[in-house]
Design a protein around this motif. Sequence first.
Motif, PDB file in Angstrom:
ATOM      1  N   TRP A 107       8.422   5.992   0.898  1.00  0.00           N
ATOM      2  CA  TRP A 107       7.472   5.847  -0.207  1.00  0.00           C
ATOM      3  C   TRP A 107       6.920   7.213  -0.618  1.00  0.00           C
ATOM      4  O   TRP A 107       6.757   7.484  -1.819  1.00  0.00           O
ATOM      5  CB  TRP A 107       6.341   4.914   0.203  1.00  0.00           C
ATOM      6  CG  TRP A 107       5.314   4.686  -0.875  1.00  0.00           C
ATOM      7  CD1 TRP A 107       4.022   5.108  -0.885  1.00  0.00           C
ATOM      8  CD2 TRP A 107       5.491   3.970  -2.097  1.00  0.00           C
ATOM      9  NE1 TRP A 107       3.384   4.714  -2.026  1.00  0.00           N
ATOM     10  CE2 TRP A 107       4.264   4.005  -2.799  1.00  0.00           C
ATOM     11  CE3 TRP A 107       6.579   3.306  -2.668  1.00  0.00           C
ATOM     12  CZ2 TRP A 107       4.090   3.409  -4.041  1.00  0.00           C
ATOM     13  CZ3 TRP A 107       6.404   2.701  -3.907  1.00  0.00           C
ATOM     14  CH2 TRP A 107       5.175   2.758  -4.583  1.00  0.00           C
ATOM     15  N   ILE A 125      -0.564   1.064  -1.916  1.00  0.00           N
ATOM     16  CA  ILE A 125       0.689   0.790  -1.203  1.00  0.00           C
ATOM     17  C   ILE A 125       0.858   1.759  -0.034  1.00  0.00           C
ATOM     18  O   ILE A 125       1.234   1.357   1.078  1.00  0.00           O
ATOM     19  CB  ILE A 125       1.883   0.881  -2.165  1.00  0.00           C
ATOM     20  CG1 ILE A 125       1.755  -0.181  -3.264  1.00  0.00           C
ATOM     21  CG2 ILE A 125       3.203   0.729  -1.414  1.00  0.00           C
ATOM     22  CD1 ILE A 125       2.842  -0.094  -4.327  1.00  0.00           C
ATOM     23  N   TRP A 175      -2.693   2.092  -7.406  1.00  0.00           N
ATOM     24  CA  TRP A 175      -1.593   1.482  -6.657  1.00  0.00           C
ATOM     25  C   TRP A 175      -0.571   2.486  -6.140  1.00  0.00           C
ATOM     26  O   TRP A 175      -0.127   2.379  -4.999  1.00  0.00           O
ATOM     27  CB  TRP A 175      -0.891   0.423  -7.517  1.00  0.00           C
ATOM     28  CG  TRP A 175      -1.732  -0.788  -7.724  1.00  0.00           C
ATOM     29  CD1 TRP A 175      -2.482  -1.106  -8.819  1.00  0.00           C
ATOM     30  CD2 TRP A 175      -1.960  -1.837  -6.782  1.00  0.00           C
ATOM     31  NE1 TRP A 175      -3.165  -2.274  -8.626  1.00  0.00           N
ATOM     32  CE2 TRP A 175      -2.859  -2.762  -7.383  1.00  0.00           C
ATOM     33  CE3 TRP A 175      -1.502  -2.102  -5.500  1.00  0.00           C
ATOM     34  CZ2 TRP A 175      -3.292  -3.915  -6.732  1.00  0.00           C
ATOM     35  CZ3 TRP A 175      -1.936  -3.249  -4.860  1.00  0.00           C
ATOM     36  CH2 TRP A 175      -2.815  -4.139  -5.465  1.00  0.00           C
TER      37      TRP A 175
END
Length: 488
Positions: free
Chosen positions: A89, A365, A321
């Motif tokens: 990520w 996230i 986010w």
Amino acid sequence: MAVHSKHPASAPPEPPVREKTGHLMLRGWCILVLFMSLSGTAWVNAFGELTTTVITIAGGVLSAVLWIVLRPPVQWRRLPWFVVAYVAWATLSLTWSAWPATTALTLLLLWITTLQALFIGSVLTWRELVRAAASALKWVMALSFLFELWVWVFVRAPILPGFVVDQADDPIEYWSRNNLFEWDKRIQGIMGNANLLAPVALLAIIVFAIRLFSGAPRRTFLWIWIGLSAFLFVRAGSATAYLTAAAVVVVLVTVLLMRTATRPGERTKYYVAYVVVGLGGLLALWLLRGTIFTALGRNSDLTGREGIWEKVLARAAERPWTGWGFATPWVPTDPAFDGWIIDHGQTVMQAHNMWVDVSMQLGIIGVALLALLYLAFVWRAWFFAIDRPRWDLRADRPYSPLTLLPTLVGAILLVQGLAESSPLLLWGWLFLVMLGSKIKQSPHVGVGPAEQTVAIERGEAVARDEPGGREPGTAAATADDRPSGRGA
């Protein structure tokens, strides 16, 4: 005349088993890698950013080559997948990063640190890993003291990075402030930062104590190392580190109490007491933070950290986010950070809270992935410490002091992460990944392919039916790790 029998009653004499030169060199390399991560900014202060970058990249390449050549046994289905998800990520954030150059540079550091952590965990057994960590910490503690002593005796003045003796605009710029024997002032060690020295000194106390209770040789010297580490820990004067030490003591006492349980359900009362003490301590810390931090010589706002958190969270709220892009640490020369938050005349390089930092960089996230990573690590480390080693019907094997290391390191990182972002990089990230992956690959000390293969190469494996032999699949204790009957 004596006649040599063709049928001797015992095996012919053989030389003692010794480690191969190649394995000694491999362990030496692992010690150097651990030392580089534990000493942190010392390399930048001594040699500059360019030299440090070259050394770091070269070290990562060498470890990758060694991993390919040695091919240690790795159970690929038991990789630390939350680590992989977090790194993936962070890498993906390069596509939307508001500071792509900083993201690319800091991602390289993240990849190399993760690679080194997985490499060390795969090529060293649990005993070797703790022994290597102890060796690296000895270098950090000794050099920190000798560096401060050298400044006090020979330089006799504060010193800037690069061994420059000059007047700084603010004391925060000094590598050493020449405070070794100024008992009311803090020292910084080779890191040049007391808040970096203190948690490493606390880690050193833990590792040396584990070695001591594991029956390592030269016990007197281990006590000396513990004393030196305690001296540096106290002189660093970090309020966060003091609270971290208190948390470590609570965790250690709870683990030792858990180990005394002999019946199902007996641990419940300890869990209840642990939760009450933990929540009560956090509540008291919050309500009495003014009094506590004043007693520790700090402001109730954690020396300006609350102001930093407000600015970082305000920026995080604009991209809740996905965040603005990975940046651990912040690069002060990047226009996005240069002059954004100023402290003591210097551009701040972190949010001083790893959760706040990640929320700005990788959004909700990223925070969720990091929380899952820590939850998995703490869960495995906890039961690795409190459960009696068992893989068959035998239920009376003794506990190993080595199994205390992961859960105590977890306590350090979690508490330190409330006031610092350092657990996200260097030794904090390396130990998190290294110990987490090691528990998954080798859930029992001395048992399993990852523990046995290296021992066989060194000639340490002993068959079960031999006199003094151990269980099948276990490695014989090395000379400096024989059980001493003084388990922790």
